[in-house]
Design a protein around this motif. Sequence first.
Motif, PDB file in Angstrom:
ATOM      1  N   ARG A 156      -4.942 -21.491   7.544  1.00 32.68           N
ATOM      2  CA  ARG A 156      -5.848 -21.341   6.408  1.00 32.68           C
ATOM      3  C   ARG A 156      -7.241 -21.883   6.701  1.00 32.68           C
ATOM      4  N   HIS A 157      -7.419 -22.455   7.888  1.00 33.32           N
ATOM      5  CA  HIS A 157      -8.703 -23.020   8.317  1.00 33.32           C
ATOM      6  C   HIS A 157      -9.150 -24.124   7.363  1.00 33.32           C
ATOM      7  N   ALA A 164     -10.662 -15.249  10.145  1.00 34.53           N
ATOM      8  CA  ALA A 164     -11.551 -16.088  10.953  1.00 34.53           C
ATOM      9  C   ALA A 164     -12.782 -15.287  11.365  1.00 34.53           C
ATOM     10  N   TRP A 165     -13.881 -15.981  11.626  1.00 33.71           N
ATOM     11  CA  TRP A 165     -15.055 -15.314  12.180  1.00 33.71           C
ATOM     12  C   TRP A 165     -14.803 -15.030  13.660  1.00 33.71           C
ATOM     13  N   PRO A 166     -15.314 -13.948  14.190  1.00 32.34           N
ATOM     14  CA  PRO A 166     -15.075 -13.610  15.605  1.00 32.34           C
ATOM     15  C   PRO A 166     -15.728 -14.611  16.536  1.00 32.34           C
ATOM     16  N   ILE A 167     -15.154 -14.760  17.743  1.00 35.39           N
ATOM     17  CA  ILE A 167     -15.763 -15.664  18.715  1.00 35.39           C
ATOM     18  C   ILE A 167     -16.891 -14.968  19.470  1.00 35.39           C
ATOM     19  N   ASP A 199     -29.419 -25.200  20.199  1.00 34.93           N
ATOM     20  CA  ASP A 199     -30.700 -25.849  20.473  1.00 34.93           C
ATOM     21  C   ASP A 199     -31.843 -25.182  19.708  1.00 34.93           C
ATOM     22  N   ARG A 200     -31.711 -23.880  19.446  1.00 30.68           N
ATOM     23  CA  ARG A 200     -32.743 -23.149  18.704  1.00 30.68           C
ATOM     24  C   ARG A 200     -32.541 -23.223  17.185  1.00 30.68           C
ATOM     25  N   GLY A 201     -31.532 -23.969  16.753  1.00 32.98           N
ATOM     26  CA  GLY A 201     -31.321 -24.150  15.315  1.00 32.98           C
ATOM     27  C   GLY A 201     -30.369 -23.167  14.672  1.00 32.98           C
ATOM     28  N   TYR A 202     -29.669 -22.362  15.463  1.00 30.71           N
ATOM     29  CA  TYR A 202     -28.709 -21.412  14.907  1.00 30.71           C
ATOM     30  C   TYR A 202     -27.321 -22.051  14.838  1.00 30.71           C
ATOM     31  N   ARG A 203     -26.509 -21.570  13.924  1.00 30.85           N
ATOM     32  CA  ARG A 203     -25.179 -22.140  13.711  1.00 30.85           C
ATOM     33  C   ARG A 203     -24.161 -21.038  13.428  1.00 30.85           C
ATOM     34  N   ARG A 204     -22.884 -21.409  13.561  1.00 26.84           N
ATOM     35  CA  ARG A 204     -21.790 -20.527  13.139  1.00 26.84           C
ATOM     36  C   ARG A 204     -21.129 -21.159  11.921  1.00 26.84           C
ATOM     37  N   PRO A 205     -20.584 -20.365  10.993  1.00 23.11           N
ATOM     38  CA  PRO A 205     -19.954 -20.931   9.792  1.00 23.11           C
ATOM     39  C   PRO A 205     -18.814 -21.879  10.153  1.00 23.11           C
ATOM     40  N   GLY A 206     -18.693 -22.955   9.391  1.00 20.60           N
ATOM     41  CA  GLY A 206     -17.632 -23.917   9.636  1.00 20.60           C
ATOM     42  C   GLY A 206     -16.301 -23.519   9.031  1.00 20.60           C
TER      43      GLY A 206
END
Length: 234
Positions: A54-55, A111-114, A208-215
């Motif tokens: 269920r993450h 889940a979000w894709p890798i 490093d450029r400020g981008y993220r993936r959803p937690g």
Amino acid sequence: PLLHGRTLRVEPAKAQQLLLRLAVTAGEFAGATSLQGYRADGGDVMQLLSAAIRHNGDEITALALARGLDAGALTSVAHLAALPLLRSAAGALQDRIPRHWRQGYCPVCSAWPIFAERRGLDRSRRLRCGRCAADWEVEWLYCIYCNERDHNQLGALEPDGRGEMLKVETCRSCQGYLKSISSLQGFPDFELLLKDLETIELDLVALDRGYRRPGQSGFALDIHIVADAPRRGL
């Protein structure tokens, strides 16, 4: 997602054996030594599997604190222990994946894709789930996280000398990123996590450029894990 509302049956003894082996192995590394003496009982195992599928990171963290364990290490072990169950379920449900699944999250486990594969000569854009290994095609030029379609908000980071082989798709609207890899036929399921590790420099550049993936996953699954009787060989 296809797992939503379903009940998965697990043999507790086998699941416990796998989780304990993973905990012992992880406990050999710095930062995870608290797992060396962890002996998960059947209740812990079922709870960890359910939370991982269920993450639900908060539930795993709460269990880790209650047992005096490192939360990050236990989270990693729980997600690895859930992989066989997720991949078995995805294999059984593969034929039911909608042909036109337009969501960015996995049509099986949410889940979000890798990463995205730019596959074949036609360069179709296929998303790959690192948990259940599902594979689905989506259109180009949109952000899988926030559905942004303005090309002025979408971009790419390309490592020097890699050309079109490796790059990072970025979105200025939500600051999300997704690794994108060229592949002629698609990567086998067992290579997905290895390929993710091999391209970790792309993650570092994006972060490093400020981008993220959803937690969190893209959809809150309602799923139940129940004990199943051991199966006897013929």
